[in-house]
Enzyme design. Sequence first.
Site, short mmCIF file in Angstrom:
data_model
loop_
_atom_site.label_atom_id
_atom_site.label_comp_id
_atom_site.label_asym_id
_atom_site.label_seq_id
_atom_site.Cartn_x
_atom_site.Cartn_y
_atom_site.Cartn_z
N GLU A 117 9.54 -3.02 0.91
CA GLU A 117 8.34 -2.71 1.70
C GLU A 117 8.18 -1.22 1.97
O GLU A 117 7.51 -0.84 2.92
CB GLU A 117 8.38 -3.52 2.99
CG GLU A 117 8.26 -5.00 2.71
CD GLU A 117 8.29 -5.88 3.96
OE1 GLU A 117 8.80 -5.41 4.99
OE2 GLU A 117 7.80 -7.01 3.87
N GLU A 125 9.12 -15.91 10.38
CA GLU A 125 8.36 -16.63 9.34
C GLU A 125 9.17 -17.68 8.59
O GLU A 125 9.40 -17.58 7.38
CB GLU A 125 7.76 -15.63 8.35
CG GLU A 125 6.70 -14.75 8.95
CD GLU A 125 5.88 -13.99 7.91
OE1 GLU A 125 6.34 -13.85 6.76
OE2 GLU A 125 4.78 -13.54 8.25
N GLU A 180 1.71 -9.94 14.01
CA GLU A 180 1.74 -8.86 13.01
C GLU A 180 0.35 -8.65 12.42
O GLU A 180 -0.39 -9.61 12.20
CB GLU A 180 2.68 -9.19 11.84
CG GLU A 180 4.14 -9.21 12.16
CD GLU A 180 4.98 -9.55 10.93
OE1 GLU A 180 4.53 -9.31 9.79
OE2 GLU A 180 6.09 -10.08 11.12
#
Length: 685
Positions: free
Chosen positions: A350, A149, A302
Site C-alpha cells: 500500500e 475486515e 475508513e
Amino acid sequence: MWDEKRPILFGGDYNPDQWDDATIDEDMKLFEQAGINLLVLPVFAWARLEPEEGKYDFEWLDRILNKIWKHGIHVFLATPTSAQPAWLSKKYEDVLPVDIAGRKRTHGMRVFFCVNSVNYRKRARALAEAMAERYRNFPGLAGWHVANEYGTYCYCENCQKKFRDWLKERYGTVEELNSRWHTSFWGRTVSDFEEVMLPTELNDDYRFCPAVQLDYMRFVTDSTIACYLNEAEVLKAATPHLPVFTNISGYIKKLNQFEMTPHMDFAGWDNYPAPGDDTAFPAFKHEIMRAARDGAPFLVTEQSPNQQNWQPYNKIKRPGEIRRIAYQGLAHGADSSLFFQMRQSVAGQEKFHGALIAHSGFHTRIFREGCALGQELKKLGSSFTGGRIKARAAIVFDWENWWAIELTSGPTQDMDYLKQVFLYYQAFYTENIPVDIIKTTTELDNYDLVLMPLLYMIKPGFDGKIREFVKKGGTVAATYMSGRADENDRCIFGAYPGPLKDVFGIWVEETDALYPEERIEMLLPGKGDLQGKKYRGGFLCDLFHANTAEVLAVYGKSFCGGKEQECFYTGMPALTINRYGAGRAYYLGCEPDAAFMKDWISQMCREAGIRPLFSFEGKLELTCRENESGQYIFVINHGDSEGRVLLDKDGQAVVYRDLLRDKEVSGSFAVASGEVAVLYREKNK
Ligand code: GLA
Ligand code: ZN
C-alpha cells in the site's frame, strides 16, 4: 468521550509501529493542526506486541499512546489480530487456512487465518486479555476495534468437522438434512453427517449444490461471529462502558453483516467509492450499514484521503471530493469520518495508497483539505450525532437472498442482486425521497411503501407480514425473480411468487432471459398517470397472468441486434396492480429503463403521500437527520452547476441556520457546484 454528547469522530488509522520518534512527534503536531480527535491503532502490530508466544512488549505502544493523549486525541485501540505473527503460523498447524482449491496456504498475507483455528483463537484471546488489562483505564481509550475486515473462507479439516457439528445442531437428524437439501436430486443422499463434504472445488459442490454452499456461507458467518466474540467478550467485560466493534470491508457479500453487527456496539464500514461510481452507490451502501443495526448511527471507519492503490486506475481525489465523500457518510447516518491512513507507508503493497501526510510531506493540497475538513467538523461538534433518518418508504434487502439468487444456475449469468436492488434505490436517491433499506425481519408499521426487488427467497413468516401490511393499507411492490424458493433454496410449487400470489393477484408461468443488448417495450395503454406512455425494459421477463390484478402495462415489441420484432409474449402483462385489503400490490415483470423507474417510483410515492424532502434544482443530494435538538438538513451539490433547494414547507417560509456559514437561510437556498451545507432547525420551531 461517550459521557457527554459525542463529537463527530475525525481521524483514522495510524500505524506508528513503522515510524521513529521524530516522525511520531511531527505527526502529533500535524494531527492537532488538522483537528483530529481520534486515531485507530495498532491494527497490524501483533508481531511487535508479542514477538514470542506469551511474551509481550507494550512499552513502545505505551509511549505512543501517552503522546497521543497529551495532544488530547482519543483512540480506538485495535486488537491487531488480523495479521498473525509468523511464529504463530509456523508453530500451529491449524492456523493457516486451506483455500477452496484444497491448497494449504502459507504465511504472509493479512486476514489469512482459519477463523475456527483453536490456536489462533487462544492466542488472539490472550492478546485481547493482555491489552484489556493494560489499557482498560487509559483515559484516552474511546473504544475497541477488533481485528480488521474479517472475510476468510477456509476449507480445512477442522472447518469440515465444525461444519458437520453446525449442521447437526441446525437440522437434528440426517433425514431432515436430506430433506432440506433435497439430496435425492443427483443421488447425493447421506446416511451420516460424517459423509457431508465441504463445498470446495475438489468435489465441484461449490457450483453444483447451491443448498450446501448456502449453508456453508451461513456457517462461515457464524464462525466469524464466534471468532470476533472470542476477543470482544474479553474487551467488553473489561470496559463495559466502551463500544466494541469491527470494521466491515466494502466488499460486503462474503459475511452476513445483518447477522454480525447485532453482536457489536456499532456497524463500522470502510467506504472506498471507485472513481467514476455514481454517487448514489456509496449512499446505498451507507443505507445498508444503517439498516444493519436498525437505523442506529453507524461509523465510517475508513475512507481514502486521496487515491487508492488497488483500483484498476487510481484517480487522485479531485479538489473538494474528500469533503463531499465525508459529508455523504454523515448525511446518511454516520457519526464519524475516519480515514485510512494518517501517514503514507514507506514500502509494502500500500505504499502508493493515499494518506493525510504523503511521501511528499504536509505542504500539500490533501493535507490542507484534511485540515479544512477537520476544522469544519470541529465546528459542527456534537450537533447532529446520534441523529436518525426518518423514511416512510423502504426497500427490503436480504443477505441470504443475495447469496441464493447468485448461486442459482440460470436463468441469466448476469445476476447481480446488489446492482439490481441499487437500481430501485437510485430512483429514490435521485428524487431525494427518503428511503430506508430494511431487513426481512424489520417491523413494517412505520412504512407506507415497501419495495422488495428480486426477493427470490421467501423465509417463513415473511409472507404473513407482507399480507398484514397490505391489508392494513400499505403499498408493496415486487419484481421478476420473486417468491421462487424457501430458505434452503427448494423451489416453490404452484407458480411464483409462491405464498404471495394472492397478495399480488398474479401467477408467474415462465421467465425469459434477455441478451444484454436486447430490449422489450413496456406499453401503458390503460389508466393512471403513466397512461399512453412507452418505455423499455430488459434483463429478465416474467411471463405472468393476472388473476385478480389489473394490468397496467404490457410487453410490446422486442429489439435486438438492430432488429425489431413482435415477440410471442407481446401483449402479456408487464406491470400489474392488485387491490388487497385496504392496500395495493404492484408486480413488475422486467427490469425497466431509468425513465420508467423514475415515473413508476414517483407515482407509487405520490399515491402513498410520500414526497421528496424538498423541491430542488440541480444534482443535489438531500437528507435529514433528527435528534433531540432538532433537524439537520444535509445538502451536497454533486453537479457542475449551482443547485437550489426550496426551503419552504407547504408554502410557508421556514428559517434554518446554515451551520458552516453561520447565518440564517430560508426560501430558495443556493448551493454552488461541489459545495456542501448543513442546515439546522430547532425542534418545535
Ligand atoms: C482496507 C483495510 C485497510 C487498508 C485499506 C486500503 O479497507 O482495512 O487496512 O488496507 O483497505 O484501501
Ligand atoms: Zn479452517
